[in-house]
Design an enzyme around this catalytic site. Sequence first.
Site, PDB file in Angstrom:
ATOM      1  N   ARG A 175       0.847  -1.203   0.000  1.00  0.00           N
ATOM      2  CA  ARG A 175       0.000   0.000   0.000  1.00  0.00           C
ATOM      3  C   ARG A 175       0.874   1.242   0.000  1.00  0.00           C
ATOM      4  O   ARG A 175       0.565   2.230  -0.672  1.00  0.00           O
ATOM      5  CB  ARG A 175      -0.937  -0.005   1.212  1.00  0.00           C
ATOM      6  CG  ARG A 175      -2.045  -1.032   1.122  1.00  0.00           C
ATOM      7  CD  ARG A 175      -2.859  -1.105   2.418  1.00  0.00           C
ATOM      8  NE  ARG A 175      -3.608   0.129   2.669  1.00  0.00           N
ATOM      9  CZ  ARG A 175      -4.268   0.377   3.796  1.00  0.00           C
ATOM     10  NH1 ARG A 175      -4.247  -0.510   4.781  1.00  0.00           N
ATOM     11  NH2 ARG A 175      -4.935   1.502   3.946  1.00  0.00           N
ATOM     12  N   CYS A 234      -1.244   6.216   8.904  1.00  0.00           N
ATOM     13  CA  CYS A 234      -1.639   4.885   8.440  1.00  0.00           C
ATOM     14  C   CYS A 234      -2.793   5.059   7.470  1.00  0.00           C
ATOM     15  O   CYS A 234      -2.839   6.032   6.723  1.00  0.00           O
ATOM     16  CB  CYS A 234      -2.009   3.982   9.621  1.00  0.00           C
ATOM     17  SG  CYS A 234      -3.417   4.561  10.592  1.00  0.00           S
TER      18      CYS A 234
END
Length: 281
Positions: A175, A234
Site C-alpha cells: 500500500r 496509516c
Amino acid sequence: MSHFVTTQWLADHLDDPDVQVIDASWHMPNSGRNAHAEYVAGHIPGAIFFDLDKNADTTSGLPHMLPDAVTFSAMAGALGIASDKTLVVYDEAGLFSAPRAWWTFSVVGAREVKILEGGGPRWRAENRPLETGESTAPAATFDAKFDGGAVASFQDVHAASQAGHQIVDARGAARFTGDTPEPRAGLKSGHIPSSRNLPFDALIADGALKPDAELEAAIRAAGIDPEKPVITSCGSGVTAAVLALALDTVGANKIALYDGSWTEWGGRDDAPVETGPARPV
C-alpha cells in the site's frame, strides 16, 4: 514504564472500582467482522464497548476522527467512563485497535491508560470468564483536556513533508509503494512524500509489542530517529497509534499522530503523492 497489564493482573483487578475495562475492538471495513456483535456474544466481564466510529467527530467526513473536548467528555461520560480511573483497553485482534483507544484516552487527559497484553484472544485462550450482552456503567465525569501537540493536522503533515521532517506510515509495504489499491474506494495509491514505511505488524508478537531493543532496531531501520520529532500515519489513524505506542515505549521525544491519515491525504486533490519505495535517507 510499561503501557501494558497482564491478563492475570486484570483478573485480579476486575472488581476494583478504580479500574475500568474497555473493549475497543474495531475491524477494517472489508474484514467481514462486526466488533459490536462479537462484543455482545462475549467480552471480558464489565467491559464497556467503545465504538471508535461513533465516539468520534462524525461531522468531519472522515472515520473515527477525534471530537472536541466538550463532545468527547459527554460521549465518554455517557458510557460511564471516568477520567480519574485506570482504564484498561483491549481488542479482539490481540493488538490492533486497542492502541488507538490508548492514544485517544491519553490525548484527552485520562489519568492512566493501560493495554491488555494479548488482548481478548489471550484472555479467551486462558479460559478466563466472559460475559454476554451489554455491560453498562452509571454516567460518569470525564474531564477532557486535549494535548494538541499529540495530534497532527493535514496542514502540519503537508509542512513536515515539504521540509523533509520525519513521517512514518504504518500501512503494509504494497500500500505504501502504491502497488496495491487502497481498501477504501476513491483514494489514490502511494504515500506522503518524504515519509518512511514501518508496517505496524512488524512491531507485534503474540498480541504485545516486541522487546524494546527490537522495537528501536526496527524504528531505526525504517530511517526514523526516535530522538527527533516524528508524525505517525496509516490508513485512517488506527494502526498509526501502534507506531506511536512503540515510539513512546522506546522513549521518543515528540510524537504526533496524523488523525486523518491516508483516508484524508489520499482523498484530497491538493495532496501530493509518491509511489515506489521510500526515498533514501
